[in-house]
Write a protein that holds these residues in place. Structure first.
Motif, PDB file in Angstrom:
ATOM      1  N   GLU A  40      10.769   1.169  80.845  1.00  0.00           N
ATOM      2  CA  GLU A  40      10.378   1.115  82.257  1.00  0.00           C
ATOM      3  C   GLU A  40      11.334   0.227  83.051  1.00  0.00           C
ATOM      4  O   GLU A  40      11.728   0.562  84.171  1.00  0.00           O
ATOM      5  CB  GLU A  40       8.939   0.623  82.405  1.00  0.00           C
ATOM      6  CG  GLU A  40       7.896   1.600  81.879  1.00  0.00           C
ATOM      7  CD  GLU A  40       7.889   2.932  82.602  1.00  0.00           C
ATOM      8  OE1 GLU A  40       8.229   2.985  83.798  1.00  0.00           O
ATOM      9  OE2 GLU A  40       7.535   3.936  81.955  1.00  0.00           O
ATOM     10  N   LEU A  41      11.730  -0.898  82.487  1.00  0.00           N
ATOM     11  CA  LEU A  41      12.695  -1.792  83.137  1.00  0.00           C
ATOM     12  C   LEU A  41      14.026  -1.071  83.353  1.00  0.00           C
ATOM     13  O   LEU A  41      14.606  -1.106  84.446  1.00  0.00           O
ATOM     14  CB  LEU A  41      12.888  -3.049  82.293  1.00  0.00           C
ATOM     15  CG  LEU A  41      13.885  -4.080  82.804  1.00  0.00           C
ATOM     16  CD1 LEU A  41      13.399  -4.696  84.112  1.00  0.00           C
ATOM     17  CD2 LEU A  41      14.081  -5.162  81.752  1.00  0.00           C
ATOM     18  N   PHE A  42      14.495  -0.409  82.305  1.00  0.00           N
ATOM     19  CA  PHE A  42      15.755   0.333  82.346  1.00  0.00           C
ATOM     20  C   PHE A  42      15.681   1.448  83.388  1.00  0.00           C
ATOM     21  O   PHE A  42      16.579   1.592  84.237  1.00  0.00           O
ATOM     22  CB  PHE A  42      15.988   0.914  80.945  1.00  0.00           C
ATOM     23  CG  PHE A  42      17.316   1.560  80.733  1.00  0.00           C
ATOM     24  CD1 PHE A  42      18.458   0.796  80.553  1.00  0.00           C
ATOM     25  CD2 PHE A  42      17.430   2.942  80.670  1.00  0.00           C
ATOM     26  CE1 PHE A  42      19.687   1.391  80.324  1.00  0.00           C
ATOM     27  CE2 PHE A  42      18.650   3.545  80.449  1.00  0.00           C
ATOM     28  CZ  PHE A  42      19.783   2.765  80.274  1.00  0.00           C
ATOM     29  N   ASN A  43      14.629   2.216  83.351  1.00  0.00           N
ATOM     30  CA  ASN A  43      14.452   3.346  84.264  1.00  0.00           C
ATOM     31  C   ASN A  43      14.335   2.874  85.714  1.00  0.00           C
ATOM     32  O   ASN A  43      14.957   3.443  86.619  1.00  0.00           O
ATOM     33  CB  ASN A  43      13.217   4.152  83.848  1.00  0.00           C
ATOM     34  CG  ASN A  43      13.178   5.506  84.488  1.00  0.00           C
ATOM     35  OD1 ASN A  43      14.178   6.211  84.505  1.00  0.00           O
ATOM     36  ND2 ASN A  43      12.023   5.868  85.002  1.00  0.00           N
ATOM     37  N   THR A  44      13.542   1.831  85.943  1.00  0.00           N
ATOM     38  CA  THR A  44      13.363   1.294  87.295  1.00  0.00           C
ATOM     39  C   THR A  44      14.689   0.777  87.852  1.00  0.00           C
ATOM     40  O   THR A  44      15.034   1.034  89.008  1.00  0.00           O
ATOM     41  CB  THR A  44      12.310   0.172  87.296  1.00  0.00           C
ATOM     42  OG1 THR A  44      11.076   0.717  86.830  1.00  0.00           O
ATOM     43  CG2 THR A  44      12.118  -0.408  88.683  1.00  0.00           C
ATOM     44  N   TYR A  45      15.436   0.051  87.025  1.00  0.00           N
ATOM     45  CA  TYR A  45      16.736  -0.471  87.466  1.00  0.00           C
ATOM     46  C   TYR A  45      17.652   0.688  87.879  1.00  0.00           C
ATOM     47  O   TYR A  45      18.321   0.619  88.920  1.00  0.00           O
ATOM     48  CB  TYR A  45      17.403  -1.303  86.367  1.00  0.00           C
ATOM     49  CG  TYR A  45      18.686  -1.937  86.828  1.00  0.00           C
ATOM     50  CD1 TYR A  45      18.684  -3.179  87.449  1.00  0.00           C
ATOM     51  CD2 TYR A  45      19.905  -1.284  86.678  1.00  0.00           C
ATOM     52  CE1 TYR A  45      19.858  -3.763  87.902  1.00  0.00           C
ATOM     53  CE2 TYR A  45      21.085  -1.849  87.129  1.00  0.00           C
ATOM     54  CZ  TYR A  45      21.058  -3.089  87.735  1.00  0.00           C
ATOM     55  OH  TYR A  45      22.227  -3.656  88.181  1.00  0.00           O
ATOM     56  N   CYS A  46      17.704   1.723  87.058  1.00  0.00           N
ATOM     57  CA  CYS A  46      18.549   2.882  87.377  1.00  0.00           C
ATOM     58  C   CYS A  46      18.139   3.527  88.693  1.00  0.00           C
ATOM     59  O   CYS A  46      18.982   3.830  89.535  1.00  0.00           O
ATOM     60  CB  CYS A  46      18.495   3.909  86.253  1.00  0.00           C
ATOM     61  SG  CYS A  46      19.305   3.386  84.744  1.00  0.00           S
ATOM     62  N   ASN A  47      16.848   3.728  88.866  1.00  0.00           N
ATOM     63  CA  ASN A  47      16.362   4.355  90.102  1.00  0.00           C
ATOM     64  C   ASN A  47      16.629   3.486  91.322  1.00  0.00           C
ATOM     65  O   ASN A  47      17.075   3.983  92.357  1.00  0.00           O
ATOM     66  CB  ASN A  47      14.869   4.649  89.998  1.00  0.00           C
ATOM     67  CG  ASN A  47      14.564   5.770  89.033  1.00  0.00           C
ATOM     68  OD1 ASN A  47      15.410   6.619  88.758  1.00  0.00           O
ATOM     69  ND2 ASN A  47      13.357   5.764  88.491  1.00  0.00           N
ATOM     70  N   ASP A  48      16.378   2.184  91.206  1.00  0.00           N
ATOM     71  CA  ASP A  48      16.586   1.276  92.334  1.00  0.00           C
ATOM     72  C   ASP A  48      18.054   1.182  92.743  1.00  0.00           C
ATOM     73  O   ASP A  48      18.369   0.974  93.914  1.00  0.00           O
ATOM     74  CB  ASP A  48      16.071  -0.129  92.002  1.00  0.00           C
ATOM     75  CG  ASP A  48      14.558  -0.193  91.898  1.00  0.00           C
ATOM     76  OD1 ASP A  48      13.888   0.791  92.298  1.00  0.00           O
ATOM     77  OD2 ASP A  48      14.040  -1.218  91.410  1.00  0.00           O
ATOM     78  N   ASN A  49      18.952   1.318  91.774  1.00  0.00           N
ATOM     79  CA  ASN A  49      20.386   1.178  92.045  1.00  0.00           C
ATOM     80  C   ASN A  49      21.123   2.510  92.091  1.00  0.00           C
ATOM     81  O   ASN A  49      22.359   2.537  92.110  1.00  0.00           O
ATOM     82  CB  ASN A  49      21.006   0.260  90.987  1.00  0.00           C
ATOM     83  CG  ASN A  49      20.514  -1.149  91.153  1.00  0.00           C
ATOM     84  OD1 ASN A  49      20.934  -1.866  92.051  1.00  0.00           O
ATOM     85  ND2 ASN A  49      19.558  -1.551  90.319  1.00  0.00           N
ATOM     86  N   LYS A  50      20.356   3.589  92.103  1.00  0.00           N
ATOM     87  CA  LYS A  50      20.918   4.941  92.211  1.00  0.00           C
ATOM     88  C   LYS A  50      22.059   5.163  91.206  1.00  0.00           C
ATOM     89  O   LYS A  50      23.148   5.608  91.557  1.00  0.00           O
ATOM     90  CB  LYS A  50      21.395   5.217  93.631  1.00  0.00           C
ATOM     91  CG  LYS A  50      20.273   5.255  94.643  1.00  0.00           C
ATOM     92  CD  LYS A  50      20.797   5.539  96.030  1.00  0.00           C
ATOM     93  CE  LYS A  50      19.734   5.667  97.075  1.00  0.00           C
ATOM     94  NZ  LYS A  50      18.681   4.719  97.112  1.00  0.00           N
ATOM     95  N   MET A  51      21.763   4.832  89.955  1.00  0.00           N
ATOM     96  CA  MET A  51      22.753   5.072  88.907  1.00  0.00           C
ATOM     97  C   MET A  51      22.084   5.820  87.761  1.00  0.00           C
ATOM     98  O   MET A  51      20.874   5.745  87.591  1.00  0.00           O
ATOM     99  CB  MET A  51      23.435   3.776  88.450  1.00  0.00           C
ATOM    100  CG  MET A  51      22.660   2.851  87.600  1.00  0.00           C
ATOM    101  SD  MET A  51      23.407   1.203  87.330  1.00  0.00           S
ATOM    102  CE  MET A  51      25.092   1.459  87.018  1.00  0.00           C
ATOM    103  N   THR A  52      22.889   6.557  87.025  1.00  0.00           N
ATOM    104  CA  THR A  52      22.335   7.302  85.903  1.00  0.00           C
ATOM    105  C   THR A  52      22.113   6.364  84.723  1.00  0.00           C
ATOM    106  O   THR A  52      22.735   5.296  84.625  1.00  0.00           O
ATOM    107  CB  THR A  52      23.274   8.435  85.464  1.00  0.00           C
ATOM    108  OG1 THR A  52      24.491   7.863  84.955  1.00  0.00           O
ATOM    109  CG2 THR A  52      23.572   9.392  86.615  1.00  0.00           C
ATOM    110  N   LYS A  53      21.247   6.771  83.838  1.00  0.00           N
ATOM    111  CA  LYS A  53      20.994   5.979  82.628  1.00  0.00           C
ATOM    112  C   LYS A  53      22.265   5.894  81.791  1.00  0.00           C
ATOM    113  O   LYS A  53      22.559   4.861  81.195  1.00  0.00           O
ATOM    114  CB  LYS A  53      19.846   6.585  81.830  1.00  0.00           C
ATOM    115  CG  LYS A  53      18.528   6.461  82.542  1.00  0.00           C
ATOM    116  CD  LYS A  53      17.424   7.150  81.756  1.00  0.00           C
ATOM    117  CE  LYS A  53      16.154   7.110  82.573  1.00  0.00           C
ATOM    118  NZ  LYS A  53      15.544   8.395  82.721  1.00  0.00           N
ATOM    119  N   LYS A  54      23.016   6.961  81.766  1.00  0.00           N
ATOM    120  CA  LYS A  54      24.284   6.983  81.031  1.00  0.00           C
ATOM    121  C   LYS A  54      25.235   5.923  81.578  1.00  0.00           C
ATOM    122  O   LYS A  54      25.833   5.158  80.815  1.00  0.00           O
ATOM    123  CB  LYS A  54      24.923   8.367  81.138  1.00  0.00           C
ATOM    124  CG  LYS A  54      26.315   8.469  80.553  1.00  0.00           C
ATOM    125  CD  LYS A  54      26.914   9.835  80.898  1.00  0.00           C
ATOM    126  CE  LYS A  54      28.357   9.937  80.575  1.00  0.00           C
ATOM    127  NZ  LYS A  54      29.242   9.218  81.462  1.00  0.00           N
TER     128      LYS A  54
END
Length: 68
Positions: A40-54
Protein backbone atom coordinates in the motif's frame (compact mmCIF):
# COMPACT_ATOMS: atom_id res chain seq x y z
CA UNK A 1 4.57 -0.21 -61.86
CA UNK A 2 1.47 -0.56 -59.78
CA UNK A 3 2.48 -0.91 -56.12
CA UNK A 4 -0.91 -2.29 -55.15
CA UNK A 5 -0.31 -5.56 -56.95
CA UNK A 6 3.16 -6.37 -55.59
CA UNK A 7 3.14 -9.75 -53.90
CA UNK A 8 4.90 -9.77 -50.58
CA UNK A 9 5.87 -12.92 -48.69
CA UNK A 10 3.52 -13.67 -45.83
CA UNK A 11 5.15 -13.85 -42.43
CA UNK A 12 3.95 -16.53 -40.05
CA UNK A 13 4.24 -14.02 -37.20
CA UNK A 14 2.35 -10.78 -36.83
CA UNK A 15 4.13 -7.52 -36.13
CA UNK A 16 2.73 -7.61 -32.60
CA UNK A 17 4.19 -11.08 -31.98
CA UNK A 18 7.60 -9.97 -33.25
CA UNK A 19 7.47 -6.85 -31.06
CA UNK A 20 6.56 -8.91 -27.99
CA UNK A 21 9.45 -11.30 -28.63
CA UNK A 22 11.90 -8.42 -29.04
CA UNK A 23 10.61 -6.84 -25.80
CA UNK A 24 10.99 -10.16 -23.96
CA UNK A 25 14.64 -10.40 -25.07
CA UNK A 26 15.45 -7.08 -23.40
CA UNK A 27 13.56 -7.29 -20.11
CA UNK A 28 13.39 -9.73 -17.25
CA UNK A 29 10.50 -10.28 -14.87
CA UNK A 30 10.63 -10.03 -11.10
CA UNK A 31 7.78 -11.36 -9.03
CA UNK A 32 7.75 -10.55 -5.32
CA UNK A 33 5.32 -10.98 -2.47
CA UNK A 34 5.30 -8.42 0.29
CA UNK A 35 3.36 -7.37 3.34
CA UNK A 36 0.11 -5.59 2.52
CA UNK A 37 1.23 -2.41 4.34
CA UNK A 38 4.43 -2.21 2.30
CA UNK A 39 2.48 -2.74 -0.91
CA UNK A 40 0.00 0.00 0.00
CA UNK A 41 2.87 2.39 0.80
CA UNK A 42 4.57 1.55 -2.51
CA UNK A 43 1.35 1.86 -4.51
CA UNK A 44 0.29 5.12 -2.83
CA UNK A 45 3.72 6.68 -3.41
CA UNK A 46 3.57 5.73 -7.10
CA UNK A 47 0.09 7.16 -7.53
CA UNK A 48 0.87 10.37 -5.64
CA UNK A 49 4.01 10.98 -7.70
CA UNK A 50 2.56 9.83 -11.03
CA UNK A 51 5.23 7.21 -11.56
CA UNK A 52 5.01 3.57 -12.52
CA UNK A 53 5.86 0.83 -10.07
CA UNK A 54 8.59 -0.27 -12.47
CA UNK A 55 10.20 3.18 -12.42
CA UNK A 56 10.09 3.44 -8.63
CA UNK A 57 11.49 -0.06 -8.21
CA UNK A 58 14.36 0.60 -10.64
CA UNK A 59 15.21 3.93 -8.98
CA UNK A 60 15.06 2.42 -5.50
CA UNK A 61 17.35 -0.46 -6.47
CA UNK A 62 19.82 1.89 -8.16
CA UNK A 63 19.79 4.27 -5.18
CA UNK A 64 20.39 1.41 -2.75
CA UNK A 65 23.28 0.00 -4.78
CA UNK A 66 24.87 3.45 -5.21
CA UNK A 67 24.65 4.27 -1.49
CA UNK A 68 25.51 0.99 0.22
Amino acid sequence: MDKKNIERPQSSKTAQQRAQEKYAENVKHINIRTDKKVYELFNTYCNDNKMTKKDLFEKAVQYYIDNH
